[in-house]
Design a protein around this motif. Structure first.
Motif, PDB file in Angstrom:
ATOM      1  N   LEU A  88      84.436  57.282 -28.685  1.00  0.00           N
ATOM      2  CA  LEU A  88      84.991  58.215 -29.671  1.00  0.00           C
ATOM      3  C   LEU A  88      85.662  59.380 -28.943  1.00  0.00           C
ATOM      4  N   ALA A  89      86.978  59.516 -29.152  1.00  0.00           N
ATOM      5  CA  ALA A  89      87.742  60.642 -28.590  1.00  0.00           C
ATOM      6  C   ALA A  89      87.844  61.713 -29.676  1.00  0.00           C
TER       7      ALA A  89
ATOM      8  N   PRO B 266      91.857  56.080 -36.242  1.00  0.00           N
ATOM      9  CA  PRO B 266      91.507  57.452 -36.643  1.00  0.00           C
ATOM     10  C   PRO B 266      90.219  57.481 -37.470  1.00  0.00           C
ATOM     11  N   THR B 267      89.435  58.528 -37.284  1.00  0.00           N
ATOM     12  CA  THR B 267      88.187  58.676 -38.021  1.00  0.00           C
ATOM     13  C   THR B 267      87.777  60.145 -38.009  1.00  0.00           C
ATOM     14  N   LYS B 268      86.573  60.417 -38.442  1.00  0.00           N
ATOM     15  CA  LYS B 268      86.003  61.761 -38.405  1.00  0.00           C
ATOM     16  C   LYS B 268      84.697  61.705 -37.607  1.00  0.00           C
ATOM     17  N   ASP B 269      84.475  62.720 -36.792  1.00  0.00           N
ATOM     18  CA  ASP B 269      83.209  62.822 -36.093  1.00  0.00           C
ATOM     19  C   ASP B 269      82.097  62.960 -37.127  1.00  0.00           C
ATOM     20  N   PRO B 270      81.114  62.053 -37.143  1.00  0.00           N
ATOM     21  CA  PRO B 270      80.089  62.092 -38.207  1.00  0.00           C
ATOM     22  C   PRO B 270      79.198  63.317 -38.152  1.00  0.00           C
ATOM     23  N   THR B 271      79.136  64.011 -37.037  1.00  0.00           N
ATOM     24  CA  THR B 271      78.251  65.171 -36.929  1.00  0.00           C
ATOM     25  C   THR B 271      78.895  66.431 -37.472  1.00  0.00           C
TER      26      THR B 271
ATOM     27  N   VAL C  81      77.220  59.644 -29.817  1.00  0.00           N
ATOM     28  CA  VAL C  81      77.589  60.038 -31.183  1.00  0.00           C
ATOM     29  C   VAL C  81      76.354  60.058 -32.083  1.00  0.00           C
ATOM     30  N   VAL C  82      75.570  58.978 -32.026  1.00  0.00           N
ATOM     31  CA  VAL C  82      74.380  58.891 -32.876  1.00  0.00           C
ATOM     32  C   VAL C  82      73.347  59.944 -32.468  1.00  0.00           C
ATOM     33  N   ALA C  83      73.130  60.094 -31.144  1.00  0.00           N
ATOM     34  CA  ALA C  83      72.136  61.056 -30.669  1.00  0.00           C
ATOM     35  C   ALA C  83      72.522  62.487 -31.042  1.00  0.00           C
TER      36      ALA C  83
END
Length: 697
Positions: free
Chosen positions: A438-439, A453-458, A487-489
């Motif tokens: 994930l950039a 393209p996406t959004k950072d889930p945090t 990302v998950v952590a």
């Protein structure tokens, strides 16, 4: 002095730092001091052996920075080779008329054996070597080193941000962060040095061509003019000697150029030597060998082709493809982890008991089936270790032990989705791709990167899922690049901090008190239960955690409660007193130990209006009209953004009686705004007012 003592003295001189300076001075002395043919043979042989050693080191180095001294080695070996060229040129021009061995047996052997004593063949071989070395290897290695240096330097800010993100999320310790920063700096220095060192190799190739023509023309002139040799004899003798000298120098130069090209084309992230990378990446897929075997076999059946050679290699490739395929079949794939309870049939239904009622996990993580390898250590999953690091860091920051995170698969989730559970209720969810990275756009990047393209889930930042091979390019453009486990952590870390108050209960508080009782028994026994019940202490600690205040300084918290308990029993009012006692710690976390506190204040008339609306009770709601609340929100948001653009924390300074109500009012709409009371600011802290908000907004 025997040979062993001599070696020990040489070894000791290198330990004392004298070996390398003496060696460099000896190299420079070779330029002016004549060398006998015997020493020329020794040094030429040593030059070839040294070049082979350097080449082998580059092949077995797992990462380029493991051989960070390589640019200096290039300089020293180039200087050594040029010094030998000068020494051999002197011997050839002075003693060449006496025959081939007059310049040493190494030069004679290369002149007679390698090129067969035919100087025409020697010229062709030498020209081919120069073309390969100068035009192909050296030029390509120089270009790769130049590009690698530029991309490495450009990607340094992104790599530093990734380290800071991992450190803040608790995925790595401070020591690991320092080690990774040192590796990044070393890598940048290495590729920058390689960019310059490749010019040494290129210049060495040019010098070899120039020295060849100097030896040829000088030898002809000296042989014919000074030693009365015939033109044909001078041509034969000096051409053989010159070509032998050129080849004995060009072969080590070619080896060093090859080593340079290998090390600058290695992938920094791969922690395997070159042979392991070739085995894993070229011969891991039997289909490639099988198709190659079929094509080569068809060519071998064509009439007129060298059938034996083609069919032999086709057979070798086919057997190799079969053996690789057979080995892969013998290693069974790791099955997806499913709940054993669903796959097993109980032998006999037992009587229902309280053991069948499962307690709700305080913290849990549910993953889709494609994310199972991330938590399976047998498949090199990193998520479990990342979660442990998150728990360790967050526990140290909050001041109490965060409960374990129970991880299980959930077939109801889509394959790449995960869900963070808090007391059985979803507190956060997202989608990650284990085979991608994930950039994240931190706010300012210098170009777009190809990906999904996406959004950072945090934090909801703009981001792009990219291939791991594009990591360096993304970092060079300013993106912060993290893997799926990170990302998950990071999301788990943020959920823990957001809901820390719900994670602290009676048992956790009692354990904190028991631990403090070991060092301050009188403090704990005097407060609980004589002055305050445990429930009030728990509520005060939860109030602090809800407002992002650490409870690490439990001693100060209990001392404040002990002093205030005689007059105050209300948890909200006690929280105000505790926050005032922790003011120095609260502000230090915002602006550092000596930083200036820039604050936003309320106009006295507006503050008086809010005091009246609160009716003097911290638990009461602010009874203000919606229009005023909206104007206040918009103005505070605008002023907060101005302060944050300057790299400062946004702080609103208000009266203690309305601080808690305003904090609850703007908790979700203005999460980055820190609301402090006047009583929480230490007297020695420097304050500057950056904005004053009135009733008009």
């Amino acid at each position: 002095m025997n040979f062993t003592q001599l070696l020990n003295q040489i070894k000791q001189s290198f330990k004392n730092g004298l070996g390398i300076p003496v060696a460099i001075l000896a190299l420079l002395a070779m330029v002016v001091v004549p060398l006998p043919p015997f020493l020329l043979d020794v040094f030429f042989t040593f030059n070839i052996a040294l070049s082979l050693v350097v080449l082998m080191v580059t092949l077995y180095a797992k990462r380029p920075i493991e051989f960070s001294i390589f640019p200096t080695i290039i300089l020293l070996t180039t200087l050594f080779r040029l010094s030998l060229n000068i020494a051999s040129t002197r011997v050839i021009l002075l003693e060449g008329h006496n025959g081939g061995a007059s310049a040493g047996y190494v030069i004679e052997s290369f002149g007679e054996f390698v090129i067969g004593g035919n100087y025409a063949v020697g010229l062709v071989v030498f020209a081919i070597l120069v073309v390969i070395n100068f035009v192909v290897i050296t030029k390509g290695a120089g270009r790769v080193a130049e590009v690698s240096a530029r991309f490495t330097l450009d990607s340094m800010p992104g790599k530093q941000m990734a380290i800071d993100a991992d450190l803040n999320a608790g995925l790595i310790t401070q020591e690991q962060a320092q080690e990774r920063r040192f590796e990044i700096a070393t890598e940048a220095d290495f590729y920058g040095s390689m960019d310059g060192a490749s010019k040494f190799v290129r210049g060495d190739a040019v010098a070899g061509i120039v020295i060849l023509f100097i030896n040829l023309l000088g030898g002809f002139a000296i042989g014919v003019g000074q030693h009365d040799m015939s033109f044909s004899d001078a041509t034969h003798v000096y051409t053989i000697l010159t070509l032998g000298d050129g080849l004995v120098a060009q072969i080590p130069s070619l080896l060093l150029s090859t080593a340079t090209a290998i090390i600058v084309t290695r992938v920094s992230g791969e922690k395997k030597d070159m042979s392991q990378q070739v085995q894993l990446q070229m011969f891991a897929n039997p289909k490639a060998l099988g198709m190659s075997a079929g094509i080569v076999g068809v060519l071998g059946l064509v009439p007129g082709m060298p059938n034996v050679a083609f069919l032999s290699f086709a057979a070798i490739s086919g057997v190799g493809a079969y053996l690789i395929h057979k080995k892969q079949l013998e290693t069974p794939p790791v099955e997806e982890l499913l709940n054993e309870s669903e796959s097993e049939t109980p032998e006999q239904a037992s009587e229902l008991s309280w053991d069948d009622v499962q307690a709700v996990d305080v913290l849990g993580l549910e993953v889709g089936y494609r994310l199972i390898p991330m938590v399976d250590q047998a498949q090199n999953g990193q998520l479990l270790e990342r979660v442990k690091g998150v728990r360790r860091k967050v526990s140290q920051e909050l001041g109490f032990l965060v409960p374990p995170v129970h991880i299980r698969d959930n077939l109801d989730l889509t394959p790449n989705n995960y869900k963070i559970m808090l007391l059985g209720v979803s507190a956060g969810e997202g989608e990650v791709f284990p085979d991608k990275e994930l950039a994240i756009n931190p706010g300012q990047v210098f170009g777009e990167i190809q990906g999904t393209p996406t959004k950072d889930p945090t934090f909801g930042l703009d981001a792009v899922w990219i291939s791991p091979s594009d990591r360096e390019q993304a970092q060079a453009l300013g993106y912060t690049v993290v893997d799926s486990s990170t990302v998950v952590a990071t999301h788990i870390s943020q959920v823990i901090q957001d809901y820390a108050a719900e994670l602290l209960g009676y048992d956790e508080t009692q354990k904190l008190l028991d631990k403090l009782k070991e060092s301050s028994p009188k403090l704990v026994s005097e407060l609980i239960p004589d002055k305050l019940p445990l429930s009030v202490v728990v509520k005060v600690l939860q109030n602090l955690l809800e407002e992002k205040v650490s409870i690490k300084d439990l001693r100060t918290i209990l001392e404040t409660l002990t002093e205030s308990a005689a007059k105050i029993q209300d948890p909200s009012l006690l929280t105000i007193q505790v926050r005032s006692a922790l003011g120095r710690s609260i502000i230090q976390n915002l602006v550092g130990p000596e930083g200036e506190l820039k604050v936003i204040t309320l106009d006295p008339s507006l503050e008086q209006l809010l005091l009246q609306a609160s009716q003097g009770s911290p638990e009461g709601q602010l009874a203000i009209e919606p229009g005023l609340a909206e104007r206040l929100h918009n103005t505070l948001k605008e002023e907060s953004q101005k302060v944050e653009m300057e790299g400062q924390a946004a702080v609103l300074l208000v009266a203690p009686q309305i601080r808690a109500q305003l904090a609850r009012l703007f908790k979700f709409s203005l999460p980055s705004l820190n609301i402090l009371a006047y009583s929480e600011v230490p007297e020695n802290r420097q304050i500057s007012v950056v904005a004053n908000v009135g009733q008009g907004g």
